[in-house]
Design a protein around this motif. Sequence first.
Motif, short mmCIF file in Angstrom:
data_model
loop_
_atom_site.label_atom_id
_atom_site.label_comp_id
_atom_site.label_asym_id
_atom_site.label_seq_id
_atom_site.Cartn_x
_atom_site.Cartn_y
_atom_site.Cartn_z
N LEU A 10 0.82 -1.21 0.00
CA LEU A 10 0.00 0.00 0.00
C LEU A 10 0.86 1.26 0.00
O LEU A 10 0.54 2.24 -0.70
N ARG B 76 2.38 1.69 -3.56
CA ARG B 76 1.38 2.07 -4.54
C ARG B 76 0.83 3.47 -4.29
O ARG B 76 0.50 4.18 -5.23
N THR B 77 0.75 3.86 -3.02
CA THR B 77 0.20 5.17 -2.69
C THR B 77 1.14 6.29 -3.09
O THR B 77 0.72 7.32 -3.65
N ASN C 295 4.06 5.86 -4.98
CA ASN C 295 4.85 5.55 -6.16
C ASN C 295 6.35 5.47 -5.82
O ASN C 295 7.20 6.03 -6.51
N ARG D 250 -8.78 -0.57 1.19
CA ARG D 250 -7.76 0.16 0.44
C ARG D 250 -6.84 -0.80 -0.31
O ARG D 250 -6.45 -0.54 -1.46
N TYR D 251 -6.51 -1.91 0.34
CA TYR D 251 -5.64 -2.88 -0.31
C TYR D 251 -6.31 -3.48 -1.54
O TYR D 251 -5.70 -3.57 -2.62
N TYR E 145 -8.70 -2.21 -3.32
CA TYR E 145 -8.85 -1.17 -4.34
C TYR E 145 -7.55 -0.99 -5.13
O TYR E 145 -7.57 -0.91 -6.37
N LYS E 146 -6.43 -0.94 -4.43
CA LYS E 146 -5.14 -0.79 -5.10
C LYS E 146 -4.82 -2.01 -5.96
O LYS E 146 -4.24 -1.89 -7.05
N ARG E 147 -5.20 -3.18 -5.49
CA ARG E 147 -4.98 -4.39 -6.28
C ARG E 147 -5.81 -4.37 -7.56
O ARG E 147 -5.34 -4.76 -8.63
N LEU F 236 -6.84 -1.70 -9.14
CA LEU F 236 -6.21 -0.72 -10.04
C LEU F 236 -4.99 -1.32 -10.72
O LEU F 236 -4.77 -1.10 -11.91
N GLU F 237 -4.19 -2.05 -9.97
CA GLU F 237 -2.99 -2.67 -10.53
C GLU F 237 -3.35 -3.67 -11.62
O GLU F 237 -2.73 -3.69 -12.70
#
Length: 273
Positions: free
Chosen positions: A165, A168-169, A171, A220-221, A223-225, A227-228
């Motif tokens: 996280l 990804r948050t 960069n 949040r995790y 959501y980021k996954r 997006l990835e």
Amino acid sequence: MLSGQTWGSSPVSPSPRNSLGVAPASRPRFTHSLSRCRKFYYITLLRDPVSRYLSEWRHVQRGATWKTSLHMCDGRTPTPEELPPCYEGTDWSGCTLQEFMDCPYNLANNRQVRMLADLSLVGCYNLSFIPEGKRAQLLLESAKKNLRGMAFFGLTEFQRKTQYLFERTFNLKFIRPFMQYNSTRAGGVEVDGATIRRIEELNDLDMQLYDYAKDLFQQRYQYKRQLERREQRLKSREERLLHRAKEALAREDAEEPGRVPTEDYMSHIIEKW
């Protein structure tokens, strides 16, 4: 890069207002402001309340104190009546777990909520400002709100996901992967079920905050996954389209016949030379 600005939990750093902070784990943790292009982000790490409480007890037992912390709130420090000490002398070294739990003024109780909440909403350390139940509700909701507002927070019990996280948050990329150490000072303490329940009661607000934080963390995790994975699909599609375009161009080059000079052109060249 991470700056050295700290709020609240460090024995050597005063808390300006305690409106945003960090929960100490096996040793004092700091809330850092992460600066990029003059924009600041407040981040923190939370820990399982029982493990955190036991870890702080062991830390105090070895002689740690927070005597230099001013606990500033609304421009002033708490009075001795508002925040009485739990011990006499220079420190509380050697205290038993029972003594640690028995002190009603122990700031270890619900430390994570208090460090994240805006204490000015409840009269800072003045416990007579509003009723106890209302005070607890306001502190918990304030801590949740400030946690939601943070660009990033992590959980000690989920090191790999915390690293993912963070990267990804912001960069950024860490040189080494985070390690999950389950063998800690708190983990080495043997306590019975009744003691654990007592610690949970003393840290009821922290228990509620941690349950909320785990749910928000997983959201949040995930959501980021997502997006990835979406980015990977788009990247793969673009690569396929580029590959097909290159193949089509190569076929066109192969199929197009070479140009043969015309008779008039050749005659002109011969006459010129």
